[in-house]
Design an enzyme around this catalytic site. Structure first.
Site, PDB file in Angstrom:
ATOM      1  CB  CYS A  13      65.676  52.024  53.199  1.00  0.00           C
ATOM      2  SG  CYS A  13      67.318  51.472  52.691  1.00  0.00           S
ATOM      3  CB  CYS A  16      67.258  46.921  52.948  1.00  0.00           C
ATOM      4  SG  CYS A  16      68.016  48.118  54.054  1.00  0.00           S
ATOM      5  CG  ASP A 490      24.567  37.232  38.697  1.00  0.00           C
ATOM      6  OD1 ASP A 490      24.185  37.314  37.517  1.00  0.00           O
ATOM      7  OD2 ASP A 490      24.314  36.271  39.436  1.00  0.00           O
ATOM      8  CG  ASP A 689      27.554  32.907  42.925  1.00  0.00           C
ATOM      9  OD1 ASP A 689      28.524  32.860  42.137  1.00  0.00           O
ATOM     10  OD2 ASP A 689      26.470  32.329  42.691  1.00  0.00           O
ATOM     11  CG  ASP A 693      28.435  35.246  39.127  1.00  0.00           C
ATOM     12  OD1 ASP A 693      27.626  35.116  38.212  1.00  0.00           O
ATOM     13  OD2 ASP A 693      28.113  35.371  40.313  1.00  0.00           O
TER      14      ASP A 693
END
Length: 808
Positions: A13, A16, A490, A689, A693
């Site tokens: 959980c 833990c 783009d 790409d 960019d």
């Protein structure tokens, strides 16, 4: 500083997670510690001068958890003296994740203890680098599977013993002899259920409390332990404790919760199946062409530049380029695309994909850890280890959940014991009634479901995405993607093919098309720009001879300033020419017509005068318009970003179905446009790409790199798409929305369960309905709440984005 991933065994959980993180962060020398419940791993950054890996593992064991470790025995040659043994031990110990390395010169063996997820081949490489040959090897694995088997064994023991405990507790219903209902017999049967089959709860509680935290184990140990302790006192000291025994409750609490944990472990093991599938795709050997012969070698021996031979039906072992042969390649395991792709000499192939038809000879370009499949595996593992911001909510609750539940249980006990409102009649034993409620509240509360809600969905979602060629780098990108309301694309290479072609040449008076192409090609021959390459290709196709310009200066976003035959050449946009005081009015009308057709006009000036223009067209990709339409249907606004002039941009945008665009944006201005949209309150995804960019991808709320192929390790992108298909942007958004939807469903269920179940266990229904929840039923409900969450996450394994289903 060193970074290491430690596979943890025994977490159940979110509490833990908190327990282990607190223990690690308090350890001197540990800089950062992050524990992920879904991945069942701790990610630790530490100073090896101050703390060793053994110390870190010891700290984890100290708080009640274990680390998955494997042992490797290697028989090595030429291990003659202590110095050689020391050399070997030192070399192997340097591999991150190796806990201990010990060489024995008498037996000629090396014993290595290492973390489960470490690559054995890396250890063997270090042995070779140290100057030793491996004669034989033996691996002993301590796997999570063994932990699951241990859970199964404990469950069977608890279940087998609980059956006679329940029958004995209700012996009067079955008219059994009194011996079967003896409290002493029930005590004997219940003791191993709690302290052997259920010992993990008590050890876990001890470790958590020692570390000043409280986890699920504390609630189970308190609930079952209280029932057992009280029942034991009633059994052996009946005069002082004249009540009834709760051995059946104690035994069933442990049995039901063990059953829940076993089913949860089985379900959780399936959340990482996608990673196992990807690892399974990697080939172990390759057939290398050397000295006119084919030689089969281990994949680790293949180096960049080797020629690898792949026969029909075989997996491609490396990323490379086809140098000989024709075939179709099934890339579905990496892209989700079911149709094989034809390959010929010069085409790129990706490792782990399947050769269907012909024999191929491939020149290795990327091998080992540099291959796309290796990078994908690392990327998916990192994504599955990450936390989505939405998980912070669950983590905050987990930190205080158990103390609050214990407080509620105690207050509920006191309320019913003292019966201040007179709800209970005088015939009811208030202690027994209150004690039943105390145990029920402790065991029905479930922080496990809250803790598993987010990481299990992220693990399955990112794994399923990877199978579809959609690589989501982490929880944050996944969560941000579902909030996106604006997608910026783009133009060149994203919306369009990125392979522009010359369509027209417009010449001024007394100038030939040949002269224009010659001058332009001479200036552009050294250019890397797609438009420049298109001009050079057109000149060569027409058989025009030209020599390279003497001088060449490229101005990004504008054009080229060059010298050809001793005379100045200016090539580029209309703005570039007018800035250089060159009159372009003679061509204005012709330029307008070109641009309105969606073509880019490249103007050429020679000796200070405009001599013509070259019209270049970069066509839309086949699915661009469809992708834009689908994004609009999803409620997103699509914006095109381009360096082209407004007329050209408008024509392309209209063709793609895009209403808004930014034209004449220089490369370094793209990130600024993204920032403008964000300042206007938009959640922006940038699609590019991943190379040109990068600043814009980094600035966007979600950066999406399209058509990465083998280059999947793009730092600035949050989502990397292997295929060069804009429909995958739609698929990525759908995948994100579906995964976040699962997380929200899980969190709702976990919260709804606890908010509803705890008051019922407190007895709120008793005054009106006379209903009192028994502890065993409470334990059964708790056990299945976490199983429900994991199972719901697993439904993502079969999810295919709607756009993929429609375009099969």
């Amino acid at each position: 500083m060193q970074k290491i991933k430690l596979p943890i065994i025994g977490m159940h959980c979110a509490s833990c997670v908190v327990t282990i993180e607190k223990a690690l962060k308090r350890t001197p020398g540990i800089q950062k510690a992050k524990v992920n419940l879904g991945a069942e791993a701790a990610y630790v950054e530490f100073d090896p001068e101050k703390v060793t890996l053994e110390d870190i593992i010891a700290k984890i064991r100290e708080v009640g958890y274990s680390v998955a470790i494997e042992k490797l025995r290697l028989k090595v040659s030429e291990l003659r003296d202590v110095n050689q043994a020391k050399t070997l031990e030192t070399a192997v110990s340097k591999v991150p994740g190796v806990i201990n390395a010990s060489a024995n010169i008498t037996t000629q063996r090396l014993f290595v203890e290492f973390l489960q997820d470490i690559d054995i081949e890396e250890i063997k490489r270090k042995v070779g680098e140290a100057g030793f040959d491996i004669i034989e090897e033996d691996v002993e694995k301590v796997e999570r599977g063994k932990e699951t088997e241990k859970k199964k064994r404990n469950l069977l023991i608890a279940a087998i013993l609980s059956i006679p405990i329940v029958i004995g507790s209700y012996g009067y219903l079955f008219h059994l002899p009194e011996i079967f209902s003896s409290d002493y017999l029930l005590f004997i049967l219940t003791t191993p259920v709690l302290f052997y089959a259920g010992r993990e709860f008590f050890w876990g509680s001890y470790g958590a409390l020692k570390n000043r935290t409280a986890n699920m184990d504390v609630l189970v140990a308190l609930g079952s332990g209280s029932a057992y302790l009280y029942s034991t006192l009633v059994t052996f000291f009946h005069g002082a404790f004249p009540g009834v025994v709760y051995f059946d409750s104690a035994g069933l609490i442990v049995t039901f919760i063990l059953m829940g944990r076993y089913l949860e472990a089985k379900a959780k093991s399936k959340t990482s199946e996608s990673i196992k599938k990807l690892v399974g795709l990697q080939t172990k050997t390759a057939r290398v062409f050397k000295d006119g012969k084919e030689v089969e070698v281990p994949i680790e021996k293949v180096v960049s530049g080797d020629i690898v031979v792949i026969r029909p039906g075989e997996s491609i072992p490396v990323d490379g380029v086809v140098v000989e042969g024709h075939s179709s390649i099934d890339e579905g395991m990496l892209t989700g695309e079911s149709i094989p792709v034809d390959k010929k000499p010069g085409d790129e192939v990706i490792g782990a994909t399947l050769n269907k038809d012909g024999v191929l000879k491939v020149k290795a370009v990327k091998v080992g850890a540099d291959t796309a499949i290796a990078q994908i595996i690392k990327l998916v593992e990192d994504a599955q280890a990450s936390k989505a911001p939405i998980q912070n909510f669950a983590d905050r609750i987990a930190g205080i959940f158990v103390p609050i539940v214990v407080s509620i249980a105690v207050l509920s006990f006191l309320f019913w014991y003292f019966n201040p409102m007179g709800i209970l009649s005088s015939e009811v034993d208030t202690f027994i009634f209150a004690f039943t409620i105390f145990i029920a509240v402790l065991v029905i509360a479930c922080p496990c479901a809250l803790g598993l809600a987010t990481p299990t969905a992220i693990m399955v979602g990112t794994g399923r995405g990877a199978e579809q060629g959609i690589l989501i780098k982490g929880g944050e990108g996944l969560e941000q993607a579902h909030k996106v309301d604006t997608v910026v694309m783009d133009k060149t290479g994203t919306l369009t093919t990125g392979k522009p072609k010359v369509t027209d040449v417009v010449a001024a008076e007394k100038v030939s098309e040949k002269d224009i192409l010659e001058v332009a090609a001479a200036a552009e021959v050294g250019s890397e720009h797609p438009l420049g390459k298109a001009i050079v290709e057109a000149a060569r196709e027409k058989g025009i001879d030209f020599k390279e310009a003497e001088k060449f200066i490229a101005i990004p976003g504008y054009g080229i300033d060059a010298t050809y035959n001793g005379k100045r050449v200016v090539i580029g946009t209309r703005l570039f020419l007018t800035d250089n005081e060159i009159d372009i009015s003679l061509l204005e009308n012709k330029l307008k017509g070109i641009e309105e057709q969606g073509k880019t006009a490249v103007l050429i000036a020679y000796e200070g005068k405009v001599i013509g223009a070259i019209a270049i067209r970069d066509n839309l990709k086949p699915h661009s318009a469809e992708a834009v339409t689908e994004l609009h249907k999803m409620g997103m606004k699509v914006i095109m970003l381009t360096g082209d002039n407004t007329r050209t941009a408008k024509a392309i945008a209209e063709e793609a179905g895009i209403k808004k665009f930014f034209a004449e944006v220089l490369p370094d201005g793209k990130a600024g446009k993204i920032k403008e949209l964000q300042n206007a309150g938009k959640n922006v995804a940038m699609v590019g790409d991943g190379i040109n960019d990068s600043p814009a991808l980094a600035q966007a709320d979600v950066g999406i790199a399209l058509g990465s192929g083998t280059d999947v390790a793009i730092e600035t992108a949050d989502i990397v798409l292997i295929r060069d298909n804009l429909l995958d942007v739609v698929a990525a958004m759908q995948m994100s929305r579906k995964t976040i939807s699962k997380i929200k469903q899980n969190l709702f269920w976990a919260l709804f369960y606890n908010i509803t179940a705890i008051p019922i266990a407190m007895g709120v229904l008793f005054p009106s309905l006379g209903f009192l929840l028994q502890p065993a039923i409470a334990a059964f409900a708790m056990a299945f709440s976490s199983v429900t969450v994991v199972t719901n996450s697993l439904l993502l394994k079969n999810y295919t984005p709607e756009i993929r289903r429609r375009n099969r």
